[in-house]
Design a protein around this motif. Structure first.
Motif, PDB file in Angstrom:
ATOM      1  N   GLN A 180      40.767  57.919 -58.466  1.00  0.00           N
ATOM      2  CA  GLN A 180      39.443  58.028 -58.932  1.00  0.00           C
ATOM      3  C   GLN A 180      39.193  58.168 -60.399  1.00  0.00           C
ATOM      4  O   GLN A 180      38.426  57.968 -61.031  1.00  0.00           O
ATOM      5  N   GLU A 181      40.414  59.043 -60.800  1.00  0.00           N
ATOM      6  CA  GLU A 181      40.299  59.442 -62.525  1.00  0.00           C
ATOM      7  C   GLU A 181      39.933  58.060 -63.297  1.00  0.00           C
ATOM      8  O   GLU A 181      39.219  58.206 -64.092  1.00  0.00           O
ATOM      9  N   TYR A 182      40.708  57.048 -62.678  1.00  0.00           N
ATOM     10  CA  TYR A 182      40.721  55.724 -63.489  1.00  0.00           C
ATOM     11  C   TYR A 182      39.379  55.285 -63.439  1.00  0.00           C
ATOM     12  O   TYR A 182      38.878  54.498 -64.106  1.00  0.00           O
ATOM     13  N   VAL A 183      38.874  55.252 -62.012  1.00  0.00           N
ATOM     14  CA  VAL A 183      37.556  54.684 -61.716  1.00  0.00           C
ATOM     15  C   VAL A 183      36.250  55.374 -62.899  1.00  0.00           C
ATOM     16  O   VAL A 183      35.644  54.407 -63.612  1.00  0.00           O
ATOM     17  N   ASP A 184      36.666  56.538 -62.878  1.00  0.00           N
ATOM     18  CA  ASP A 184      35.545  57.364 -63.836  1.00  0.00           C
ATOM     19  C   ASP A 184      35.707  56.821 -65.349  1.00  0.00           C
ATOM     20  O   ASP A 184      34.723  56.669 -65.885  1.00  0.00           O
ATOM     21  N   THR A 185      37.060  56.852 -65.618  1.00  0.00           N
ATOM     22  CA  THR A 185      37.282  56.640 -67.243  1.00  0.00           C
ATOM     23  C   THR A 185      36.648  55.254 -67.475  1.00  0.00           C
ATOM     24  O   THR A 185      36.238  54.977 -68.393  1.00  0.00           O
ATOM     25  N   ILE A 186      36.979  54.325 -66.400  1.00  0.00           N
ATOM     26  CA  ILE A 186      36.755  52.786 -66.767  1.00  0.00           C
ATOM     27  C   ILE A 186      35.300  52.587 -66.970  1.00  0.00           C
ATOM     28  O   ILE A 186      34.590  52.174 -67.801  1.00  0.00           O
ATOM     29  N   ILE A 187      34.338  53.299 -65.992  1.00  0.00           N
ATOM     30  CA  ILE A 187      32.798  53.356 -65.972  1.00  0.00           C
ATOM     31  C   ILE A 187      32.238  53.960 -67.166  1.00  0.00           C
ATOM     32  O   ILE A 187      31.535  53.456 -67.989  1.00  0.00           O
ATOM     33  N   ASP A 188      32.933  55.131 -67.545  1.00  0.00           N
ATOM     34  CA  ASP A 188      32.579  55.689 -68.871  1.00  0.00           C
ATOM     35  C   ASP A 188      32.857  54.707 -69.998  1.00  0.00           C
ATOM     36  O   ASP A 188      32.108  54.638 -70.880  1.00  0.00           O
ATOM     37  N   SER A 189      34.174  53.937 -70.165  1.00  0.00           N
ATOM     38  CA  SER A 189      34.430  53.374 -71.372  1.00  0.00           C
ATOM     39  C   SER A 189      33.782  52.055 -71.456  1.00  0.00           C
ATOM     40  O   SER A 189      33.258  51.569 -72.751  1.00  0.00           O
ATOM     41  N   VAL A 190      33.151  51.492 -70.410  1.00  0.00           N
ATOM     42  CA  VAL A 190      32.618  50.005 -70.396  1.00  0.00           C
ATOM     43  C   VAL A 190      31.069  50.558 -70.843  1.00  0.00           C
ATOM     44  O   VAL A 190      30.483  49.746 -71.653  1.00  0.00           O
ATOM     45  N   GLY A 191      30.575  51.745 -70.319  1.00  0.00           N
ATOM     46  CA  GLY A 191      29.323  52.208 -70.707  1.00  0.00           C
ATOM     47  C   GLY A 191      29.267  52.277 -72.272  1.00  0.00           C
ATOM     48  O   GLY A 191      28.327  52.089 -73.039  1.00  0.00           O
ATOM     49  N   TRP A 192      30.237  53.007 -72.706  1.00  0.00           N
ATOM     50  CA  TRP A 192      30.450  53.370 -74.213  1.00  0.00           C
ATOM     51  C   TRP A 192      30.343  52.117 -75.003  1.00  0.00           C
ATOM     52  O   TRP A 192      29.531  52.084 -76.089  1.00  0.00           O
ATOM     53  N   LEU A 193      31.093  51.211 -74.608  1.00  0.00           N
ATOM     54  CA  LEU A 193      31.014  50.079 -75.394  1.00  0.00           C
ATOM     55  C   LEU A 193      29.908  49.542 -75.533  1.00  0.00           C
ATOM     56  O   LEU A 193      29.450  48.359 -76.338  1.00  0.00           O
ATOM     57  N   GLY A 194      28.950  49.679 -74.936  1.00  0.00           N
ATOM     58  CA  GLY A 194      27.446  49.167 -74.828  1.00  0.00           C
ATOM     59  C   GLY A 194      27.089  48.371 -73.936  1.00  0.00           C
ATOM     60  O   GLY A 194      25.855  47.536 -74.098  1.00  0.00           O
TER      61      GLY A 194
END
Ligand code: ATP
Ligand code: MG
Length: 579
Positions: free
Chosen positions: A92-106
């Motif tokens: 789950q940790e990786y799921v969360d960071t991936i969601i966060d990173s794609v969103g941050w990229l805009g």
């Protein structure tokens, strides 16, 4: 932009993928499709399919910008799909960071109606149902060879494989075994489900590839419900088809997998599971960046061996790392646009990434003064206890952003490098008898320096010309070659600054099986105490500045405290690598 656009976004540089999409759009290939509710589907649907087994890195950013960028430019959409078919490696940790990173990229995977965030594991029931059909239709069989026999019978590049003795067992027998595999009657590896294609195919991926294997393992989303799991090559095309993907973009190493991608979807279309047109796979070159590594396994090693301070260490090429370093999402998008997409692997120089970063930050970052290697300058003829404001533009090319002001007083911090007791040839800054301008302040003339018992310069002395202040009529009467920055000793903000540089000193740190730990740049991080213009004291986490003459800096998003920012150097003003 509508779906009928025939030329893509006018601003986006062309590439072979846009060429393919343009041709498909013109031919109306994916026109007129509807989803299960009868709603019209866009003619371009892409997906970004990370396996949630690590942190995303700059290579993934290329794929994200490509998939989401194409969807945006063609009025389509891009799905975020977690390729979580491998039970033991995902968290789950990786799921969360991936969601966060794609969103941050805009980028966003939501549209007016739906979230478009999916998990391949959500398709386990359907993937299994299709597997039963494949068996019944004679397109798949349960193989009961040992792993060793299976490997031995696979053949090689020069030799065809040999059929398994179980290849022609009746479909009813395979179906019974498959059901018992699912029911948990067998141990890992006892049986495997294989597609029945061609053991003599020159393409190894077509020699009856495995599609389901037994794996008694807990899955982060489906728990212990399954003890058989689909193989990536089976789950991926089917997930694409379930989601009505049109263009399935992946990196070049999947080129040899494409025939199976097409084969499986063709069979399932025959079985009535999907209607044509089917999704199509296209391959592009992965990003290889000099002075960086982009293998998840090696990045993990950097973290585990504490060579860096975690996944978000500002020297890491992870998205969380470059975000903390101070990169903007726009600079990554600009980089992705500049490097484009090609059909052959190559190396992209780190200077292209840094160049995109500088171009983005130069236009945006407010300017402040920071003294990184402080030396005291005393203006002997300036009254003690007095101070006065000096003004400077927030941004030299954007007068509309207004001015900032900061005090000047008798004692200033200047850079140690801006004084030489004995000047070298061509040195125009402070030395006894020379005049320089204190940026935004007065012209001063150096009168000498003080030294400690070891001969180190501890203070420089000067006198100022009261009619020379910048912005006044008198300023023009003084012609000086040097212009140095400063901050007032009693007013300066003292701050920790982390001077980051490239993590590796070698452009290809892991090429040819090299141990990348031997290629580390010993100067990739140094921590200093700097004196900054008063305004820096109120910087919020993630605020970026240009420190004049030095480069771009960001208030660290983790360690900054209210009123006490810690700064990271994002990048210097100019590229000095390889020069
Ligand atoms: P690794 O091999 O380092 O573990 P991966 O490529 O297998 O990484 P995934 O999570 O499967 O990691 O990747 C998600 C998507 O990102 C895939 O479509 C993949 O092709 C793409 N991708 C991964 N690395 C790069 C890269 N260096 N350049 C471009 N795209 C990449
Ligand atoms: Mg992968």
């Amino acid at each position: 932009m509508g779906n009928d656009s025939s030329s893509g976004a006018p601003s986006a540089p062309s590439n072979f993928l846009r060429g393919i999409i343009d041709a498909d759009t013109q031919a109306g290939k994916y026109a007129g499709r509807t989803d299960q509710e009868g709603q019209p589907l866009p003619t371009v649907i892409t997906r970004f399919p990370p396996e949630p087994n690590g942190y995303l890195h700059i290579g993934h950013a290329k794929s994200i910008c490509l998939n989401f960028g194409l969807a945006r430019d063609y009025g389509g959409r891009c799905h975020l799909r977690f390729d979580d078919t491998n039970p033991t490696r995902e968290e789950q940790e990786y799921v969360d960071t991936i969601i966060d990173s794609v969103g941050w990229l805009g980028f966003s995977w939501k549209d007016a109606a739906d979230e478009h965030q999916y998990f391949a594991s959500d398709y386990f029931d359907r993937l299994y149902e299709m597997a039963e059909w494949l068996v019944s239709a004679g397109h798949a069989y349960v193989d009961s060879q040992s792993a060793d026999d299976m490997a031995a019978n696979r053949g090689s590049f020069s030799e065809p494989g040999r059929n398994s003795p179980f290849r022609d067992r009746p479909a009813s027998e395979s179906l019974d075994l498959l059901r018992r595999m699912k029911a948990g009657e067998f141990k890992d590896g006892e049986h495997i489900l294989r597609a029945k294609i061609d053991m003599a195919s020159p393409n190894m991926n077509m020699r009856d590839p495995a599609i389901y294997r037994i794996r008694h393992a807990h899955h982060h989303r489906t728990g212990d419900r399954w003890c058989i799991y689909p193989m990536y090559d089976y789950a991926h095309p089917i997930s694409d088809a379930i989601e009505n993907i049109t263009h399935s973009l992946c990196t070049l190493e999947f080129q040899d997998h494409r025939p199976f991608y097409d084969w499986i979807l063709e069979r399932l279309a025959e079985g009535g599971f999907f209607t044509k047109p089917l999704p199509q796979q296209y391959e592009f070159a992965r990003l290889n960046l000099t002075y960086a590594i982009t293998s998840k396994r090696k990045l993990l090693q950097l973290v585990e061996e504490k060579i860096v301070d975690g996944w978000d260490d500002p020297r890491m090429p992870t998205i969380v790392g470059i975000r903390r370093r101070g990169f903007t999402p726009e600079s990554i998008q600009l980089f992705a646009e500049r490097i484009g997409v090609a059909k052959a692997d190559s190396w992209i120089d780190m200077s292209i990434l840094e160049g995109a970063l500088r171009d983005d930050l130069d236009a945006k970052a407010p300017r402040i003064v920071g003294v990184l290697n402080p030396l005291k300058l005393v203006i002997d003829n300036y009254p003690e206890g007095k101070s006065e404001e000096c003004t400077a533009p927030v941004h030299p090319h954007h007068p509309e952003r207004g001015n900032r002001s900061f005090p000047l007083s008798r004692e200033l911090w200047i850079e140690a490098e801006d004084f030489m007791e004995v000047p070298s040839k061509g040195y125009f800054r402070l030395f006894p008898g020379n005049k320089v301008r204190l940026r935004y302040g007065y012209v001063v003339e150096c009168t000498g320096c003080e030294k400690d018992e070891h001969g180190n310069v501890v203070a420089v002395h000067c006198s100022y010309f009261a009619d020379s202040k910048s912005g006044t009529d008198g300023a023009n009467n003084y012609k000086v070659k040097g212009n140095i920055h400063w901050v007032s000793v009693p007013h300066a903000v003292k701050a920790e600054v982390r001077m980051y540089d490239r993590l590796f000193g070698d452009p290809h740190p892991d090429a040819g099986g090299k141990d990348f730990r031997q290629a580390l740049n010993p100067e990739s991080k140094s921590v200093i105490t700097a004196y900054l213009e008063a305004g820096a004291g109120t910087a919020q986490a993630d605020d970026r500045f240009q420190f004049e003459r030095h480069g771009y800096f960001v208030a660290d998003r983790v360690d900054s405290m209210p009123g006490q920012p810690v700064f990271n150097r994002i990048v210097t003003l100019k590229d000095s690598w390889g020069k």
